[in-house]
Scaffold this motif. Structure first.
Motif, PDB file in Angstrom:
ATOM      1  N   LEU A 300       0.816  -1.207   0.000  1.00  0.00           N
ATOM      2  CA  LEU A 300       0.000   0.000   0.000  1.00  0.00           C
ATOM      3  C   LEU A 300       0.857   1.268   0.000  1.00  0.00           C
ATOM      4  CD1 LEU A 300      -2.804  -1.016   2.532  1.00  0.00           C
ATOM      5  CD2 LEU A 300      -3.039  -0.738   0.054  1.00  0.00           C
ATOM      6  N   VAL A 301       1.930   1.280   0.779  1.00  0.00           N
ATOM      7  CA  VAL A 301       2.820   2.448   0.797  1.00  0.00           C
ATOM      8  C   VAL A 301       3.463   2.634  -0.570  1.00  0.00           C
ATOM      9  CG1 VAL A 301       4.899   3.461   1.804  1.00  0.00           C
ATOM     10  CG2 VAL A 301       3.244   2.291   3.274  1.00  0.00           C
ATOM     11  N   THR A 302       3.930   1.541  -1.154  1.00  0.00           N
ATOM     12  CA  THR A 302       4.540   1.615  -2.482  1.00  0.00           C
ATOM     13  C   THR A 302       3.541   2.128  -3.508  1.00  0.00           C
ATOM     14  OG1 THR A 302       6.036  -0.218  -1.944  1.00  0.00           O
ATOM     15  CG2 THR A 302       5.722   0.300  -4.286  1.00  0.00           C
ATOM     16  N   ARG A 303       2.324   1.633  -3.441  1.00  0.00           N
ATOM     17  CA  ARG A 303       1.278   2.076  -4.366  1.00  0.00           C
ATOM     18  C   ARG A 303       1.043   3.583  -4.238  1.00  0.00           C
ATOM     19  NH1 ARG A 303      -4.296   2.976  -4.762  1.00  0.00           N
ATOM     20  NH2 ARG A 303      -5.295   2.024  -6.603  1.00  0.00           N
ATOM     21  N   SER A 304       0.977   4.076  -3.016  1.00  0.00           N
ATOM     22  CA  SER A 304       0.770   5.505  -2.797  1.00  0.00           C
ATOM     23  C   SER A 304       1.921   6.323  -3.370  1.00  0.00           C
ATOM     24  CB  SER A 304       0.616   5.796  -1.301  1.00  0.00           C
ATOM     25  OG  SER A 304      -0.549   5.186  -0.784  1.00  0.00           O
ATOM     26  N   LEU A 305       3.137   5.900  -3.118  1.00  0.00           N
ATOM     27  CA  LEU A 305       4.303   6.609  -3.636  1.00  0.00           C
ATOM     28  C   LEU A 305       4.293   6.651  -5.158  1.00  0.00           C
ATOM     29  CD1 LEU A 305       6.956   5.132  -1.185  1.00  0.00           C
ATOM     30  CD2 LEU A 305       6.262   7.536  -1.301  1.00  0.00           C
ATOM     31  N   GLU A 306       3.937   5.547  -5.777  1.00  0.00           N
ATOM     32  CA  GLU A 306       3.886   5.505  -7.234  1.00  0.00           C
ATOM     33  C   GLU A 306       2.860   6.481  -7.793  1.00  0.00           C
ATOM     34  OE1 GLU A 306       3.058   1.407  -7.920  1.00  0.00           O
ATOM     35  OE2 GLU A 306       5.155   0.776  -7.771  1.00  0.00           O
ATOM     36  N   ARG A 307       1.838   6.789  -7.012  1.00  0.00           N
ATOM     37  CA  ARG A 307       0.789   7.703  -7.453  1.00  0.00           C
ATOM     38  C   ARG A 307       1.023   9.137  -6.991  1.00  0.00           C
ATOM     39  NH1 ARG A 307      -0.559   2.825  -7.784  1.00  0.00           N
ATOM     40  NH2 ARG A 307      -2.287   2.044  -9.077  1.00  0.00           N
ATOM     41  N   GLY A 308       2.181   9.392  -6.404  1.00  0.00           N
ATOM     42  CA  GLY A 308       2.531  10.756  -6.023  1.00  0.00           C
ATOM     43  C   GLY A 308       2.034  11.200  -4.672  1.00  0.00           C
ATOM     44  N   TYR A 309       1.637  10.247  -3.802  1.00  0.00           N
ATOM     45  CA  TYR A 309       1.237  10.577  -2.438  1.00  0.00           C
ATOM     46  C   TYR A 309       2.406  10.200  -1.533  1.00  0.00           C
ATOM     47  CZ  TYR A 309      -3.147  10.250  -5.001  1.00  0.00           C
ATOM     48  OH  TYR A 309      -4.125  10.370  -5.948  1.00  0.00           O
ATOM     49  N   TYR A 310       3.184  11.185  -1.157  1.00  0.00           N
ATOM     50  CA  TYR A 310       4.475  10.926  -0.520  1.00  0.00           C
ATOM     51  C   TYR A 310       4.413  10.872   1.000  1.00  0.00           C
ATOM     52  CZ  TYR A 310       6.049  11.910  -5.218  1.00  0.00           C
ATOM     53  OH  TYR A 310       6.219  11.872  -6.580  1.00  0.00           O
ATOM     54  N   GLN A 311       3.214  10.949   1.535  1.00  0.00           N
ATOM     55  CA  GLN A 311       3.012  10.931   2.979  1.00  0.00           C
ATOM     56  C   GLN A 311       1.759  10.111   3.266  1.00  0.00           C
ATOM     57  OE1 GLN A 311       2.500  14.892   4.478  1.00  0.00           O
ATOM     58  NE2 GLN A 311       2.239  14.299   6.604  1.00  0.00           N
ATOM     59  N   GLY A 312       1.729   9.432   4.404  1.00  0.00           N
ATOM     60  CA  GLY A 312       0.550   8.651   4.765  1.00  0.00           C
ATOM     61  C   GLY A 312       0.470   8.494   6.269  1.00  0.00           C
ATOM     62  N   TRP A 313      -0.680   8.031   6.734  1.00  0.00           N
ATOM     63  CA  TRP A 313      -0.869   7.834   8.168  1.00  0.00           C
ATOM     64  C   TRP A 313      -0.261   6.520   8.628  1.00  0.00           C
ATOM     65  CZ3 TRP A 313      -6.522   9.041   9.986  1.00  0.00           C
ATOM     66  CH2 TRP A 313      -6.812  10.382   9.729  1.00  0.00           C
ATOM     67  N   ASP A 314       0.336   6.545   9.821  1.00  0.00           N
ATOM     68  CA  ASP A 314       0.768   5.325  10.500  1.00  0.00           C
ATOM     69  C   ASP A 314       0.096   5.278  11.864  1.00  0.00           C
ATOM     70  OD1 ASP A 314       2.371   4.320   8.479  1.00  0.00           O
ATOM     71  OD2 ASP A 314       4.110   5.484   9.116  1.00  0.00           O
ATOM     72  N   MET A 315      -0.497   4.126  12.168  1.00  0.00           N
ATOM     73  CA  MET A 315      -1.330   4.004  13.357  1.00  0.00           C
ATOM     74  C   MET A 315      -0.678   3.225  14.493  1.00  0.00           C
ATOM     75  SD  MET A 315      -3.701   5.730  12.013  1.00  0.00           S
ATOM     76  CE  MET A 315      -4.998   5.662  13.234  1.00  0.00           C
ATOM     77  N   GLY A 316       0.529   2.733  14.274  1.00  0.00           N
ATOM     78  CA  GLY A 316       1.208   1.975  15.318  1.00  0.00           C
ATOM     79  C   GLY A 316       2.661   1.753  14.949  1.00  0.00           C
ATOM     80  N   ALA A 317       3.433   1.289  15.926  1.00  0.00           N
ATOM     81  CA  ALA A 317       4.866   1.082  15.703  1.00  0.00           C
ATOM     82  C   ALA A 317       5.131   0.102  14.569  1.00  0.00           C
ATOM     83  CB  ALA A 317       5.521   0.588  16.997  1.00  0.00           C
ATOM     84  N   GLY A 318       4.246  -0.902  14.421  1.00  0.00           N
ATOM     85  CA  GLY A 318       4.442  -1.890  13.372  1.00  0.00           C
ATOM     86  C   GLY A 318       4.417  -1.305  11.978  1.00  0.00           C
ATOM     87  N   HIS A 319       3.690  -0.201  11.791  1.00  0.00           N
ATOM     88  CA  HIS A 319       3.631   0.431  10.472  1.00  0.00           C
ATOM     89  C   HIS A 319       4.943   1.126  10.105  1.00  0.00           C
ATOM     90  CE1 HIS A 319      -1.064   0.733  10.353  1.00  0.00           C
ATOM     91  NE2 HIS A 319      -0.622  -0.421   9.879  1.00  0.00           N
ATOM     92  N   LEU A 320       5.734   1.493  11.117  1.00  0.00           N
ATOM     93  CA  LEU A 320       6.974   2.209  10.824  1.00  0.00           C
ATOM     94  C   LEU A 320       7.944   1.362  10.009  1.00  0.00           C
ATOM     95  CD1 LEU A 320       7.807   4.059  14.175  1.00  0.00           C
ATOM     96  CD2 LEU A 320       6.438   4.843  12.243  1.00  0.00           C
ATOM     97  N   VAL A 321       7.942   0.065  10.265  1.00  0.00           N
ATOM     98  CA  VAL A 321       8.889  -0.819   9.565  1.00  0.00           C
ATOM     99  C   VAL A 321       8.672  -0.751   8.061  1.00  0.00           C
ATOM    100  CG1 VAL A 321       9.688  -3.188   9.290  1.00  0.00           C
ATOM    101  CG2 VAL A 321       8.986  -2.379  11.545  1.00  0.00           C
ATOM    102  N   THR A 322       7.455  -1.012   7.633  1.00  0.00           N
ATOM    103  CA  THR A 322       7.185  -1.060   6.203  1.00  0.00           C
ATOM    104  C   THR A 322       7.016   0.337   5.606  1.00  0.00           C
ATOM    105  OG1 THR A 322       4.990  -1.772   7.006  1.00  0.00           O
ATOM    106  CG2 THR A 322       6.327  -3.391   5.853  1.00  0.00           C
ATOM    107  N   ARG A 323       6.703   1.347   6.420  1.00  0.00           N
ATOM    108  CA  ARG A 323       6.692   2.724   5.916  1.00  0.00           C
ATOM    109  C   ARG A 323       8.091   3.122   5.461  1.00  0.00           C
ATOM    110  NH1 ARG A 323       3.126   5.957   3.972  1.00  0.00           N
ATOM    111  NH2 ARG A 323       1.737   5.323   5.667  1.00  0.00           N
ATOM    112  N   TRP A 324       9.058   2.911   6.359  1.00  0.00           N
ATOM    113  CA  TRP A 324      10.430   3.277   6.017  1.00  0.00           C
ATOM    114  C   TRP A 324      10.986   2.378   4.919  1.00  0.00           C
ATOM    115  CZ3 TRP A 324      13.037   7.533   6.710  1.00  0.00           C
ATOM    116  CH2 TRP A 324      12.712   8.388   7.761  1.00  0.00           C
ATOM    117  N   LEU A 325      10.730   1.081   5.018  1.00  0.00           N
ATOM    118  CA  LEU A 325      11.288   0.152   4.035  1.00  0.00           C
ATOM    119  C   LEU A 325      10.772   0.471   2.629  1.00  0.00           C
ATOM    120  CD1 LEU A 325      13.009  -2.423   3.564  1.00  0.00           C
ATOM    121  CD2 LEU A 325      10.897  -3.744   3.842  1.00  0.00           C
ATOM    122  N   ALA A 326       9.471   0.633   2.486  1.00  0.00           N
ATOM    123  CA  ALA A 326       8.892   0.919   1.175  1.00  0.00           C
ATOM    124  C   ALA A 326       9.365   2.268   0.654  1.00  0.00           C
ATOM    125  CB  ALA A 326       7.370   0.887   1.255  1.00  0.00           C
ATOM    126  N   THR A 327       9.455   3.258   1.533  1.00  0.00           N
ATOM    127  CA  THR A 327       9.882   4.594   1.119  1.00  0.00           C
ATOM    128  C   THR A 327      11.332   4.597   0.660  1.00  0.00           C
ATOM    129  OG1 THR A 327       8.309   5.620   2.649  1.00  0.00           O
ATOM    130  CG2 THR A 327      10.144   6.983   1.882  1.00  0.00           C
TER     131      THR A 327
END
Length: 404
Positions: A300-327
């Motif tokens: 989902l993060v990768t999909r957003s980045l590909e569409r030009g949405y460079y920021q997104g919500w993270d709701m917990g510590a677990g989201h940080l891993v794949t937020r940073w990795l995908a970015t």
């Protein structure tokens, strides 16, 4: 010219006036956009939160290294671990709305004062921080104003990088009301002029398209007097308002894509950032559930980045891993494509792809975004294209011809 001078003078005056208005409305993109906004209930406000989330994210990454390497690559994972240790949260919002609920006034007052103190005490690695208030609606506006005042009281003023998020936007005039609130707050509390900024949360169809068919969100930006810094998409409220069944509510649903496309067009070149929504699925539970959630969020993060949405919500510590990795993986992949094309553009050497100034601008912008968030380093760029220094990239972003 054969045209009368008075005609030419009138034409020139109109052109210059229009150009001045366009320059004011569309000053251009604004650098420094964080890769995410981390949301946490204001009742759980703690200045140690970034470190706590970072430590939990590092532990999660350590237990799923094979999957994460498969998703983003070993190099991106190594850099992700570094970021989780050094600056896990770039933007933090303490929530007084849905994630907080309705509490007694004395309880919310106390939490608001404490939240202000927390925001002021956050480490500088958290480049922006703030709160989500309740909405400017007849039932909640008084509580929203009181909470904002109490937060500023607890912070001893306006914390660095402070912004407040206004939910439940349904009419452009609510942005105008927010401007009046900011002006009144600054005057009443002796705050620096224009020190208060806000974001608009787009979570209803009326915030996208008004009854007369116009784009509400575009008018809202125009009525914000330059104080609106971002548009945040509200995944679940918006989906529900559009009648989408719960099992299909997602930031990749077609109604979400439409809303964000309108937001993106309305915000383009205004300096207002667009932020994608969240997923409610956290990497918690059995090993299979954790792995599925990690893979899902990465996608989902990768999909957003590909569409030009460079920021997104993270709701917990677990989201940080794949937020940073995908970015990080996204920008490192972008560099491999952008650097050679920037080099050919600077050398005017041509090739199979002939890039125009607008494309060179886009190529430089994506590299600068990668540099800004720490996904890549400046020497990695010049190793691929020696002429592509940070200054040259900035000139390309401004559509200037670098003097090489």
């Amino acid at each position: 010219m054969s045209l009368p001078s008075y005609v030419l003078g009138n034409l020139e005056g109109r052109i210059r006036a229009l150009d001045s208005e366009l320059a004011q409305r569309y000053p251009g993109d604004r650098s420094g956009q964080p890769i995410h906004t981390a949301y946490v209930s204001a009742a759980e406000a703690d200045a140690g939160l970034p470190g706590q989330w970072g430590a939990a994210a590092i532990e999660l990454a350590a237990g799923h290294g094979e999957l994460l390497t498969e998703l983003g690559g070993a190099q991106a994972l190594a850099r992700t671990r570094t970021m989780l240790g050094a600056r896990p949260i770039q933007d933090l919002r303490l929530d007084f709305e849905d994630g907080y609920g309705t509490r007694a006034d004395e309880v919310e007052d106390r939490d608001a004062v404490r939240a202000g103190a927390v925001l002021a005490a956050l480490p500088e690695q958290v480049r922006s921080r703030g709160i989500r208030t309740k909405g400017l609606t007849p039932a909640e506006w008084g509580r929203s104003v009181r909470t904002l005042e109490k937060v500023l009281e607890g912070a001893g003023g306006v914390p660095p990088g402070f912004v407040f998020t206004l939910p439940k936007i349904r009419a452009a005039e609510q942005a105008e009301a927010a401007v009046l609130l900011c002006q009144a707050m600054e005057s009443a509390h002796g705050l620096p002029e224009r020190s208060l900024r806000f974001e608009l949360q787009i979570e209803s169809p009326q915030a996208v398209i008004a009854a007369d068919g116009t784009a509400t969100v575009a008018r809202a930006i125009a009525l914000s007097a330059g104080r609106c810094t971002g548009l945040h998409y509200g995944t679940y409220d918006y989906s529900a308002a559009c009648g989408i069944a719960p099992q299909f509510q997602s930031l990749e649903h077609p109604v979400a894509d439409h809303a964000k496309a309108v937001m993106q067009a309305a915000a383009a070149q205004t300096g207002v950032w667009v932020c994608d929504g969240s997923t409610q699925v956290l990497p918690i539970g059995s090993d299979v559930q954790v792995r599925e959630a990690l893979a899902r969020h990465y996608r989902l993060v990768t999909r957003s980045l590909e569409r030009g949405y460079y920021q997104g919500w993270d709701m917990g510590a677990g989201h940080l891993v794949t937020r940073w990795l995908a970015t990080i993986a996204f920008y490192r992949s972008a560099l491999e494509v952008a650097a050679p094309r920037i080099g050919r553009y600077l050398e005017r050497s041509g090739g199979a792809v002939v890039d125009e100034p607008a494309t060179a601008q886009a190529l430089a912008t994506v590299v600068l975004r990668g540099l800004d968030c720490g996904a890549i380093e400046a020497d990695e760029v010049t190793a691929l294209t020696p002429a592509a220094t940070v200054e040259v990239l900035r000139q390309l972003r401004e559509r200037k011809i670098p003097a090489l």
